[in-house]
Design a protein around this motif. Structure first.
Motif, PDB file in Angstrom:
ATOM      1  N   ASN A 124       0.865  -1.182   0.000  1.00 34.77           N
ATOM      2  CA  ASN A 124       0.000   0.000   0.000  1.00 34.77           C
ATOM      3  C   ASN A 124       0.897   1.226   0.000  1.00 34.77           C
ATOM      4  N   GLU A 153     -11.581  -5.371   6.066  1.00 30.14           N
ATOM      5  CA  GLU A 153     -11.202  -4.632   4.847  1.00 30.14           C
ATOM      6  C   GLU A 153     -12.273  -4.759   3.782  1.00 30.14           C
ATOM      7  N   HIS A 155     -12.995  -3.811  -0.494  1.00 26.69           N
ATOM      8  CA  HIS A 155     -12.473  -3.355  -1.783  1.00 26.69           C
ATOM      9  C   HIS A 155     -13.504  -3.615  -2.881  1.00 26.69           C
ATOM     10  N   SER A 164      -6.767  -8.300   1.621  1.00 29.28           N
ATOM     11  CA  SER A 164      -5.877  -7.391   0.897  1.00 29.28           C
ATOM     12  C   SER A 164      -4.461  -7.471   1.469  1.00 29.28           C
ATOM     13  N   THR A 166      -2.712  -5.091   2.236  1.00 28.17           N
ATOM     14  CA  THR A 166      -2.635  -4.097   3.312  1.00 28.17           C
ATOM     15  C   THR A 166      -3.161  -4.672   4.617  1.00 28.17           C
ATOM     16  N   ALA A 167      -4.283  -5.424   4.541  1.00 29.15           N
ATOM     17  CA  ALA A 167      -4.837  -6.026   5.758  1.00 29.15           C
ATOM     18  C   ALA A 167      -3.847  -7.030   6.344  1.00 29.15           C
ATOM     19  N   THR A 206     -13.426  -9.864   5.167  1.00 25.74           N
ATOM     20  CA  THR A 206     -13.266  -9.254   3.839  1.00 25.74           C
ATOM     21  C   THR A 206     -14.620  -8.962   3.198  1.00 25.74           C
ATOM     22  N   GLY A 214     -10.773   1.291  -1.250  1.00 22.96           N
ATOM     23  CA  GLY A 214      -9.994   0.553  -0.238  1.00 22.96           C
ATOM     24  C   GLY A 214     -10.278   1.080   1.158  1.00 22.96           C
ATOM     25  N   GLU A 215     -10.793   0.237   2.038  1.00 20.95           N
ATOM     26  CA  GLU A 215     -11.094   0.657   3.414  1.00 20.95           C
ATOM     27  C   GLU A 215     -10.564  -0.396   4.382  1.00 20.95           C
ATOM     28  N   HIS A 216      -9.936   0.045   5.454  1.00 26.47           N
ATOM     29  CA  HIS A 216      -9.391  -0.868   6.469  1.00 26.47           C
ATOM     30  C   HIS A 216      -9.712  -0.332   7.851  1.00 26.47           C
ATOM     31  N   THR A 230      -9.166   3.447  11.615  1.00 24.26           N
ATOM     32  CA  THR A 230      -9.700   3.286  10.259  1.00 24.26           C
ATOM     33  C   THR A 230      -8.957   4.144   9.247  1.00 24.26           C
ATOM     34  N   LYS A 232      -9.640   5.194   5.064  1.00 23.68           N
ATOM     35  CA  LYS A 232     -10.482   5.039   3.870  1.00 23.68           C
ATOM     36  C   LYS A 232      -9.839   5.784   2.713  1.00 23.68           C
TER      37      LYS A 232
END
Ligand code: NAD
Length: 266
Positions: A124, A153, A155, A164, A166-167, A206, A214-216, A230, A232
């Motif tokens: 990321n 996460e 997507h 992801s 990133t996760a 997921t 993309g959100e985590h 978080t 986003k």
């Protein structure tokens, strides 16, 4: 002096944003981009591809036409990344890898490439996400031992790997901080009679839907309170500008294996 960059995978969702970012970035000069042999965008104007008007530079098939680049930026697929990495090793070119989904063995190969060329593995490239990695480390150190840690996460529907990159990296940062082995403590989804949650697990959930960029979110949940951290992303340009920053940084680096934490001095 501007750093000359080439985008590998320039007709993809990220590739098009990377073209635009390279054209807009003050420290970078775009010198080319590659598409697959079978692509209908072979020999296509890079600016037209990115929707920013003609810029007079065409896409290439293969990397031979891209040897003027100081740094190559790869957002392709796992298989193609290794072809590109081999080319960079043969030609002594620094490589920023934004492609995700590598297993431990594949990461090791990329790490080893760092003995010969400067290489960044950046699942990321957003500055915000990399700052979040630091916040996760701080939080895990303070309360990770006694809270339930869950990573969510979301997507877009086209994303090919899950969870992801990133996760997974978030899980890795937390596991490393707590001295746990992510391969043993990760739980990738639950179904049926699962029993009570074991305290050392790190859970992953997921969502794949629509056009979510993309959100985590990471929970550190105790009885009575929880912390949620978080990030986003609302546009891919965030990742694209981060990749340019990485390319600029890498152009001045010695051979080595690096991450965005090195680029951002975190
Ligand atoms: P995509 O499928 O839209 O684009 C990938 C492109 O690479 C395609 O156009 C494909 O034709 C091209 N390609 C594959 N092999 C090639 C080769 N050998 N030569 C030239 N082109 C080649 O996917 P995307 O959404 O752009 O994502 C690409 C990768 O980047 C994925 O692994 C994704 O998870 C990752 N990604 C990373 C970040 C980050 O911040 N690092 C952000 C978003 C996506």
């Amino acid at each position: 002096m501007k750093v000359k960059v080439a985008i590998l995978g320039c007709s993809g969702r990220m590739g098009r944003n990377l073209i635009q970012a390279a054209v807009e970035h003050e420290s970078v000069e775009l010198v080319g981009g590659s598409v697959r042999e079978s692509s209908s965008f072979a020999n296509f104007d890079l600016g037209e591809l990115a929707g920013i008007g003609t810029i007079g530079q065409k896409t290439s098939v293969g990397l031979e036409d891209l040897s003027a680049a100081d740094v190559l930026i790869d957002f392709t697929s796992i298989e193609s990344t290794f072809e590109n990495l081999n080319w960079c090793l043969q030609h002594n070119k620094p490589l920023v890898i934004g492609t995700t989904g590598f297993n431990d063995e594949q990461v090791k190969i990329i790490e080893d490439a760092g003995k010969q060329i400067p290489v960044i593995l950046a699942p990321n490239t957003s500055v915000g996400v990399n700052l979040m990695f630091k916040l996760l480390e701080i939080t895990a150190k303070a309360i990770g031992d006694y809270t339930d840690i869950e990573i969510f996460e979301a997507h877009h529907r086209f994303k090919k790997d899950a969870p992801s990159g990133t996760a997974v990296k978030m899980g890795q940062v937390i596991a490393d901080t707590l001295g746990r082995d992510l391969n043993k403590c990760a739980v990738y989804g639950r179904e049926g009679i699962t029993g009570e949650r074991s305290p050392e697990t790190i859970g992953f959930s997921t969502v794949r839907a629509g056009d979510i960029v993309g959100e985590h979110t990471v929970f550190f949940a105790d009885l009575g309170e929880r912390i949620e951290i978080t990030h986003k992303a609302s546009t891919r340009m965030t990742f694209a500008f981060g990749a340019m920053r990485a390319a600029f940084w890498l152009s001045e680096a010695d051979a080595g294996y690096y991450t965005m934490q090195d680029v951002l001095g975190l």
